[in-house]
Design an enzyme around this catalytic site. Structure first.
Site, PDB file in Angstrom:
ATOM      1  N   HIS A  70       0.905  -0.948   0.321  1.00 32.14           N
ATOM      2  CA  HIS A  70       0.188  -0.367   0.239  1.00 32.14           C
ATOM      3  C   HIS A  70       0.664   1.080   0.016  1.00 32.14           C
ATOM      4  O   HIS A  70       0.858   2.099  -0.959  1.00 32.14           O
ATOM      5  CB  HIS A  70      -0.762  -0.503   1.489  1.00 32.14           C
ATOM      6  N   ASP A  99       7.235  21.169 -26.680  1.00 39.01           N
ATOM      7  CA  ASP A  99       6.756  20.056 -25.323  1.00 39.01           C
ATOM      8  C   ASP A  99       8.099  19.704 -25.291  1.00 39.01           C
ATOM      9  O   ASP A  99       8.876  21.210 -24.794  1.00 39.01           O
ATOM     10  CB  ASP A  99       6.848  19.201 -27.145  1.00 39.01           C
ATOM     11  N   TRP A 135       7.318   0.347   4.088  1.00 37.89           N
ATOM     12  CA  TRP A 135       7.441   0.841   2.609  1.00 37.89           C
ATOM     13  C   TRP A 135       8.951   1.501   2.992  1.00 37.89           C
ATOM     14  O   TRP A 135       9.933   2.157   1.991  1.00 37.89           O
ATOM     15  CB  TRP A 135       6.566   1.864   2.392  1.00 37.89           C
ATOM     16  N   SER A 163      13.573   6.080 -13.973  1.00 41.81           N
ATOM     17  CA  SER A 163      12.569   6.866 -14.437  1.00 41.81           C
ATOM     18  C   SER A 163      11.967   8.393 -13.336  1.00 41.81           C
ATOM     19  O   SER A 163      12.110   9.301 -13.816  1.00 41.81           O
ATOM     20  CB  SER A 163      10.688   5.946 -14.279  1.00 41.81           C
ATOM     21  N   SER A 164      11.888   8.768 -12.411  1.00 49.34           N
ATOM     22  CA  SER A 164      12.106   9.564 -11.810  1.00 49.34           C
ATOM     23  C   SER A 164      13.256  10.991 -12.287  1.00 49.34           C
ATOM     24  O   SER A 164      13.178  11.980 -12.706  1.00 49.34           O
ATOM     25  CB  SER A 164      12.183   9.573 -10.063  1.00 49.34           C
ATOM     26  N   HIS A 247      12.880  12.023   3.351  1.00 45.29           N
ATOM     27  CA  HIS A 247      12.637  13.233   3.820  1.00 45.29           C
ATOM     28  C   HIS A 247      12.044  14.678   3.148  1.00 45.29           C
ATOM     29  O   HIS A 247      11.371  15.085   2.412  1.00 45.29           O
ATOM     30  CB  HIS A 247      13.047  14.063   5.203  1.00 45.29           C
ATOM     31  N   GLU A 249      11.996  12.996  -0.031  1.00 42.30           N
ATOM     32  CA  GLU A 249      10.671  12.442  -0.801  1.00 42.30           C
ATOM     33  C   GLU A 249       9.500  13.308  -0.684  1.00 42.30           C
ATOM     34  O   GLU A 249       8.600  13.060  -1.879  1.00 42.30           O
ATOM     35  CB  GLU A 249      10.721  11.343  -0.802  1.00 42.30           C
ATOM     36  N   TYR A 251       8.717  15.809   0.536  1.00 44.66           N
ATOM     37  CA  TYR A 251       8.732  17.300   0.065  1.00 44.66           C
ATOM     38  C   TYR A 251       8.617  17.053  -0.848  1.00 44.66           C
ATOM     39  O   TYR A 251       7.860  18.681  -2.666  1.00 44.66           O
ATOM     40  CB  TYR A 251      10.599  18.310   0.028  1.00 44.66           C
ATOM     41  N   SER A 262      -1.174  27.111  -5.601  1.00 42.38           N
ATOM     42  CA  SER A 262      -1.334  28.592  -6.206  1.00 42.38           C
ATOM     43  C   SER A 262      -1.912  28.838  -7.002  1.00 42.38           C
ATOM     44  O   SER A 262      -1.742  30.040  -7.082  1.00 42.38           O
ATOM     45  CB  SER A 262       0.554  28.415  -5.967  1.00 42.38           C
ATOM     46  N   HIS A 296      15.021  13.525  11.926  1.00 43.97           N
ATOM     47  CA  HIS A 296      13.436  13.541  12.898  1.00 43.97           C
ATOM     48  C   HIS A 296      12.891  12.112  12.847  1.00 43.97           C
ATOM     49  O   HIS A 296      11.967  12.247  13.682  1.00 43.97           O
ATOM     50  CB  HIS A 296      13.406  14.609  12.760  1.00 43.97           C
ATOM     51  N   HIS A 297      13.202  11.233  11.822  1.00 41.65           N
ATOM     52  CA  HIS A 297      12.350   9.791  11.702  1.00 41.65           C
ATOM     53  C   HIS A 297      13.180   8.751  13.016  1.00 41.65           C
ATOM     54  O   HIS A 297      12.101   7.841  12.944  1.00 41.65           O
ATOM     55  CB  HIS A 297      13.051   9.155   9.798  1.00 41.65           C
ATOM     56  N   THR A 322       6.984  26.970   5.917  1.00 44.96           N
ATOM     57  CA  THR A 322       5.103  26.324   5.899  1.00 44.96           C
ATOM     58  C   THR A 322       4.316  27.368   5.816  1.00 44.96           C
ATOM     59  O   THR A 322       3.322  27.405   5.000  1.00 44.96           O
ATOM     60  CB  THR A 322       4.952  25.206   6.518  1.00 44.96           C
ATOM     61  N   LYS A 325       3.293  29.730   3.598  1.00 41.34           N
ATOM     62  CA  LYS A 325       2.820  29.710   2.500  1.00 41.34           C
ATOM     63  C   LYS A 325       0.722  29.782   2.703  1.00 41.34           C
ATOM     64  O   LYS A 325       0.654  30.216   1.673  1.00 41.34           O
ATOM     65  CB  LYS A 325       3.408  28.236   1.968  1.00 41.34           C
ATOM     66  N   ARG A 444       1.836   1.488  15.026  1.00 36.39           N
ATOM     67  CA  ARG A 444       1.606   1.751  13.531  1.00 36.39           C
ATOM     68  C   ARG A 444       1.397   0.118  13.120  1.00 36.39           C
ATOM     69  O   ARG A 444       2.446  -0.803  13.781  1.00 36.39           O
ATOM     70  CB  ARG A 444       1.924   2.452  12.505  1.00 36.39           C
TER      71      ARG A 444
END
Lengths: 525, 377
Positions: A70, A99, A135, A163-164, A247, A249, A251, A262, A296-297, A322, A325, A444
């Site tokens: 998932h 293009d 994950w 790919s990315s 991390h 990732e 963002y 926006s 921080h993770h 943040t 924004k 979790r």
């Protein structure tokens, strides 16, 4: 349009060989929606098992495969490709380019995705089952103790990374080289800005992820001990490398969403975006900070006090850009003349729920309190507020906003509004109670839980089924719009929308801006 | 994967009365108003401080937004303003939040310093995570360590819904950790296989258990009672089934408990020198099987994560090769070396049990002395 404009090829070859940014964007969007449904189906299995205490539907090992797939499919298969699809469709049309800069690579970066996910999904049928280590695939659960299918998982991650990276290089090259004359950086629509910064983040961190999975591969098959303490390695090293990717990732996922919001809030407020320049600087500041907050993770891994303090302070700082924004969006709405079509509803839903996710993020940044939050459902609630109500809501808003432009046909507004309200309510029924069970002590990634968590889990499951079902309504609305929606012919479908894409016909011809447009004094944002 | 029988049973089995729904972090104070741990109470206070600051900011931001949605809508005939920048405002909402953050960072830092203050502990306990149980080892200056495993005590029948779930469903163990009240206890936390995480919410201790590393954490519990928690780092299939149960008792009770634990260890050693009856071995073996083997090998020895034991070549073949698997484990698989985890009597009992239960009926009786002589080679 003149006769020299050639249209798309016929049949399957159109899609296989296409180098057209619109075709590739379309494929990315459909592919990501398919992945969204697949990842969503796994979520439904998770929530069905958690409907009541006790094991009912699946075995604990299979439950872990579901949570793992998932997460992987939603992050890498649904959210990331959907924003790449959006970038493909919109960036050339927003900057006045014919293009993408590297069209053949563009084709390739899409077409390697389906085989990668086919391979990832096929692990479900393999002996020992699919990856079941979450994950985040922490070693040594993902190395020494992993099922054999982990090797296929590693290969799939490599392909997704390639790919990315290709997609990002393409976006950087396009934005830097193909802007219409007169479109300076500070005149670019904010969506283009956020994607440019995102692309740099991707190029910086995807190779780090590739390094992590390669080290896993070496540990599993070639006798190295990068992550095995028994051989002189370090399981915590894995977490540092993973989150150095992981991390930024998050963002990578949320910055394009900021870009979408926006564009949409000013359109339906009929008022220019407030603080364009500060939005750009805030995006850049968030991107920079994303590289220095990864641990921080990992507050509970036993870092030294100095490290713990550094990562706590740096993480708290993210609240500043943040906040800027959010304040700018609210001020954009202030004294506008608002209407509330579906894209605006989803954007306001984003604003409210993402901000709540931001608050819980701030709470999680407080290291001593995080000793209580870490790896509980409080974290699950937090990141679904920013991933689903953040990224997915903004993506949904984007589809409703630009679909009429892309197809020249309008979706059903009433059905769109129903989709919003059912999603909004279903989402909150699902994830709000998860704050409670998390704080009360539910970890979790568990397939069964103590009785005190039963009521809120049942609520959460009901909400998830509602939210899941509402996505089928979305699918129906989009297909109905494409096949039989009311035709729209105005260039400017939304009267408050600004930007070059709204100067093109609806639907736009197969090739657009073969001659660069002239940029007026009025900035495009 | 579908378990239709369990599903049907679920529909028929009433749930035990649910405990009250708790919606917030444990306060660190017991129902009777006694502080459980000062650190826990402090962390709760910090949590609530940040929460209320967030609420205040949220009320402000959402209030303005909702007013705007109400007042500045096109249907009311308003004309949109066109203002779109103001440097002063931008600076203000950059600088003011920064100072709010500093105000949060000050108490957060002082609490964190306390979390990291592991000095001057009066008792040290080595906590080791295993798939899927905890081992507690009381480190003693005289080398008389007390050491035992703590397994989930909830029955498979409760988990698979064929029995009514008890009050402490999934949060109960066969042998709890026992610590004395008002004593600074230092936990040395590690793991033997994958990463686990040892957490007891009410005393606010959570630390990852990482193979090859020893993490430190501490607590001083001021209120006697039973505190429950769980593993909080995904550690494989049965991650959800390795709870932590801590009994905090008076110093006297603690001394009695340590004495009885040491006595039990001596009794086990004595037992190892005796011949046990088949019935005793089978009864003891069944208990050990349920605690240590069942998660992987199934309630009826049918296998699952591990190989089947019913009718298996190992359980029905030579005794020595069977003991080899149990005592030394199987390298490269999840089968652990139970020789280091179980006493000789227990190895003998569980081996006897496996050889005679599940229709294996070999009739072999393995005594502790057999295990000792096997280990000596």
């Amino acid at each position: 349009m003149g006769d020299h404009h050639h249209g798309p090829a016929k049949g399957l070859s159109r899609w296989l060989y296409t180098t057209n940014h619109k075709d590739i964007g379309t494929m990315y969007l459909w592919f990501s929606f398919a992945m969204f449904l697949l990842g969503g189906a796994f979520a439904m299995i998770i929530r069905a098992e958690l409907f009541q205490p006790g094991m009912q539907l699946v075995e604990p090992g299979f439950f872990n495969q579901m949570t793992t797939l998932h997460g992987l499919i939603m992050v890498f298969g649904a959210i990331m490709p959907s924003f790449v699809g959006l970038a493909n469709w919109l960036i050339p049309m927003m900057i006045g380019a014919p293009d993408m800069a590297l069209p053949r690579m563009n084709n390739w970066s899409f077409w390697i995705l389906p085989p990668a996910f086919l391979m990832l999904a096929s692990t479900l049928l393999m002996e020992g089952g699919a990856p079941a280590f979450g994950w985040t695939f922490y070693a040594p659960l993902s190395t020494t103790y992993a099922p054999p299918s982990v090797t296929f998982f590693i290969f799939a991650i490599h392909i997704l990374g390639v790919s990315s990276i290709m997609g990002s290089i393409n976006i950087i090259a396009t934005v830097m080289n193909m802007r219409a004359p007169g479109m300076s950086y500070m005149k670019m629509p904010l969506f283009v800005w956020t994607w440019l910064i995102t692309a740099f983040l991707l190029v910086a961190v995807m190779p780090v992820l590739a390094g992590a999975v390669t080290m896993m591969l070496m540990d599993i098959h070639f006798g190295t001990s990068f992550f095995s303490a028994a051989g002189g390695g370090d399981p915590v090293l894995f977490q540092h490398i993973f989150w150095f990717f992981g991390h930024p990732e998050v963002y990578i996922i949320i910055l394009p969403a900021f870009g979408v919001i926006s564009q949409i809030i000013p359109a339906f407020s009929r008022k220019p975006l407030f603080g364009y320049a500060s939005m750009v600087y805030a995006t850049a500041a968030i991107a920079f900070l994303s590289f220095i907050v990864w641990a921080h993770h990992m507050y509970t891994v036993g870092m030294p006090l100095a490290g713990e303090l550094f990562f706590m302070y740096a993480t708290m700082l993210i609240a500043v850009p943040t906040g800027v924004k959010v304040f700018n969006w609210v001020t954009t709405m202030w004294r506008g003349a608002m209407t509330f079509e579906t894209p605006m509803l989803f954007s306001i839903g984003f604003l409210v729920l993402f901000t709540i996710g931001g608050f819980t993020g701030l709470m999680l940044s407080i290291a001593p309190a995080d000793f209580q939050y870490h790896d509980t459902y409080f974290v699950v609630a937090h990141f679904h507020y920013v991933m689903v109500a953040g990224a997915v809501f903004s993506m949904t808003a984007a589809i409703y906003f630009w679909l009429p432009k892309w197809t020249g046909r309008m979706y059903n507004e009433t059905m769109g509004k129903v989709h919003f309200w059912v999603s909004f309510i279903g989402f909150n029924i699902t994830f709000f109670p998860q704050h409670f069970v998390g704080l009360a002590g539910m970890p979790r990634r568990i397939p069964d839980y103590a009785l005190q968590f039963a009521d809120f889990n049942m609520m959460s499951s009901i909400g998830a089924f509602i939210y899941g079902a509402s996505q089928l309504l979305f699918l129906y609305n989009v297909i109905a719009a494409i096949t039989s929606g009311k035709r729209v012919t105005d260039e400017k479908i939304w009267d408050g929308a600004e930007g070059l894409e709204w100067t093109l016909p609806s639907p736009p011809p197969y090739h657009t801006f073969e001659v660069p447009p002239t940029i007026e004094e009025q900035p495009a944002h | 994967m579908l378990n239709a029988r369990a599903l049907a049973a679920a529909a028929l089995t009433p749930l035990a009365a649910n405990a009250q729904n708790q919606i917030n972090m444990p306060t660190g104070v017991s129902d009777a108003g006694v502080v459980i741990t000062e650190l826990g109470a402090e962390i709760y206070g910090l949590h609530m401080l940040i929460f209320w600051i967030s609420v205040a900011i949220g009320v402000g931001v959402f209030g303005i937004m909702l007013y705007s949605i109400y007042a500045h809508r096109k249907s009311r005939g308003v004309k949109p303003s066109q203002f779109h920048e103001h440097t002063g405002v931008e600076i203000a909402w950059t600088v003011i939040p920064f100072f709010i953050l500093v105000a949060m960072a000050v108490p957060a830092t002082s609490t964190l310093l306390e979390v990291y203050d592991n000095d001057d502990a009066e008792l040290s306990i080595l906590v080791t995570g295993y798939q899927w149980k905890w081992k507690y080892e009381y480190l003693d200056a005289d080398g008389e360590n007390i050491s035992f495993f703590s397994n989930l005590a909830t029955s498979q029948e409760q988990i698979y819904n064929t029995d009514v779930k008890g009050e402490n469903y999934l949060l109960e163990v066969d042998q709890p950790l026992v610590i004395p009240v008002d004593t600074k206890v230092r936990f040395l936390i590690t793991a033997s296989d994958v990463i686990h995480s040892w957490w007891v919410p009410e005393i606010a201790v959570k630390r990852d258990a990482i193979p090859g590393f020893i993490n430190e954490a501490w607590t001083r519990v001021l209120a006697e009672g039973v505190y429950r928690g769980q593993c909080t780092e995904l550690c494989g299939s049965y991650h959800g089934f390795m709870p932590v149960e801590v009994h905090v008792v008076s110093q006297d009770e603690f001394d009695d408990w340590t004495a009885s634990k040491r006595g039990a260890a001596v009794a086990d050693a004595t037992l190892a020198t005796q011949e046990l009856s088949v019935d005793d071995l089978m009864a003891r073996g069944a208990d050990i099987y349920n605690a240590s083997c069942l998660a992987c090998h199934g309630a009826k020895g049918e296998g699952g994560l591990g190989n089947a034991i019913a009718g298996s070549a190992i359980a029905m073949g030579g005794v020595d090769s069977h003991l080899n698997v149990i005592v030394n484990g199987v390298a490269g698989t999840a089968m652990q070396a139970f020789g280091a985890q179980l006493s000789d009597v227990d190895v003998a009992a569980v081996t006897t049990y496996q050889r005679n239960a599940f229709g294996n009926n070999t009739g072999d009786v393995v005594q502790a002395s057999d295990v000792v002589s096997y280990k000596e080679g």
